[in-house]
Design an enzyme around this catalytic site. Structure first.
Site, short mmCIF file in Angstrom:
data_model
loop_
_atom_site.label_atom_id
_atom_site.label_comp_id
_atom_site.label_asym_id
_atom_site.label_seq_id
_atom_site.Cartn_x
_atom_site.Cartn_y
_atom_site.Cartn_z
N CYS A 1 2.75 -3.02 -7.50
CA CYS A 1 3.19 -3.93 -6.44
C CYS A 1 2.44 -3.74 -5.12
O CYS A 1 1.28 -4.10 -5.00
CB CYS A 1 4.71 -3.82 -6.28
N LYS B 1 4.23 5.44 -8.06
CA LYS B 1 3.67 4.53 -7.05
C LYS B 1 3.27 5.30 -5.78
O LYS B 1 4.08 6.06 -5.23
CB LYS B 1 4.72 3.47 -6.72
N GLU C 1 8.03 -4.33 -12.10
CA GLU C 1 8.45 -3.13 -11.36
C GLU C 1 9.99 -3.06 -11.29
O GLU C 1 10.64 -4.08 -11.03
CB GLU C 1 7.90 -3.24 -9.93
N1 LIG Z 1 8.02 -3.98 -4.14
C1 LIG Z 1 6.98 -4.07 -3.36
O1 LIG Z 1 6.12 -3.20 -3.32
C2 LIG Z 1 6.91 -5.31 -2.51
C3 LIG Z 1 5.57 -5.50 -1.84
C4 LIG Z 1 5.57 -6.71 -0.95
O2 LIG Z 1 6.55 -7.40 -0.83
C5 LIG Z 1 4.34 -7.03 -0.22
O3 LIG Z 1 3.37 -6.27 -0.28
O4 LIG Z 1 4.31 -8.09 0.43
#
Ligand SMILES: NC(=O)CCC(=O)C(=O)O
Length: 265
Positions: A146, A111, A40
């Site tokens: 993510c 996203k 990502e």
């Molecule tokens: N970049 C993200 O979406 C980080 C997600 C995260 O750190 C978490 O769900 O814990």
């Protein structure tokens, strides 16, 4: 089929243009892979918020250009991870790009679940509205990014859209590494699908990344897991195992689609 996950180290010290060139060279080195996956927001950094507005790109910007050419050079599907997308008529988005082996941009996914609660991505970016599956010559992919990994209802919708391989680029911090591996395995078991989850390594925006990119099969078995440093994780997998697992253990047949409301006693 062969999948290569490029777990890039993302640091504040490396200029985005240099990282882009390095990532493109790494993709081009994966000749023989059917699918290459990047993490990502690897060009600017998933936690380098201050770079996003100025570094945002169009869908035919420098990251797309480099990844399209690399996909074509090796004749593979390339999930280029995500970019900070500049939409001339709206906010910025965290948008994943999937390139076909001829270099065409076949699918994009914005996203849906933005991370940060009342800060960071949650306030800086717009939320995606569309659930995206992508038919390829080896399987149907389901796209998520993510923090999406924490929302099983998205993955159930991807299942209903025909997904067999769930592809999850991420910038997931080291301090929640256990959540990452646990949730990747949970989503694989729940959807009886492969999960290919490609994280960043290194530290950027003051946040140490977990690495630990992981490929899980439809039974929840870990086929490969990266360490904490930059690494290319290559696995062989058989998409036909998805249908076999679903036929052998047909748990989705028992879904209660109209779940009754809880009874108050
Ligand atoms: N970049 C993200 O979406 C980080 C997600 C995260 O750190 C978490 O769900 O814990």
């Amino acid at each position: 089929m062969r999948a290569s996950l490029i777990q890039l180290a993302v640091s504040d010290a490396e200029p985005p243009a240099e990282r882009r060139a390095r990532a493109a060279a790494l993709v081009r080195a994966q000749e023989g892979a059917d699918l290459v996956v990047l993490p990502e927001l690897w060009a600017l950094g998933g936690f380098a918020y201050e770079l996003w507005s100025q570094g945002a790109e169009a869908l035919d910007g420098p990251t797309a250009e480099a990844m399209s050419a690399a996909a074509k050079a090796i004749g593979a599907w390339v999930h280029a991870g995500s970019i900070v997308e500049r939409d001339p008529d709206g906010p910025i988005y965290n948008t994943s790009l999937l390139f076909a082996p001829d270099g065409e941009l076949a699918h994009t996914y914005r996203k849906i679940h933005r991370f940060g609660f009342d800060s960071g991505e949650a306030v800086a970016m717009g939320a995606g509205q569309e659930i995206v599956t992508a038919a390829t010559d080896f399987a149907t992919l389901g796209l998520a990014t993510c923090y999406d990994l924490r929302f099983p209802e998205l993955f159930r919708a991807l299942l209903d859209g025909g997904a067999e391989l769930l592809v999850v680029p991420a910038a997931w911090p080291a301090r929640r590494r256990e959540h990452w591996t646990l949730l990747a395995r949970a989503r694989a078991v729940e959807e009886q699908a492969y999960v290919l989850a490609c994280n960043t390594a290194g530290t950027h925006g003051g946040v140490e990344q977990a690495g630990a990119s992981i490929v899980v099969d439809p039974w929840g078995r870990v086929l490969g897991e990266a360490g904490a440093e930059e690494q290319v994780l290559t696995v062989e997998l058989d998409p036909a195992e998805v249908a076999k697992a679903r036929a052998e253990f047909p748990v989705h047949r028992d879904r209660l689609l109209g779940i009754p409301a809880p009874v108050q006693r």
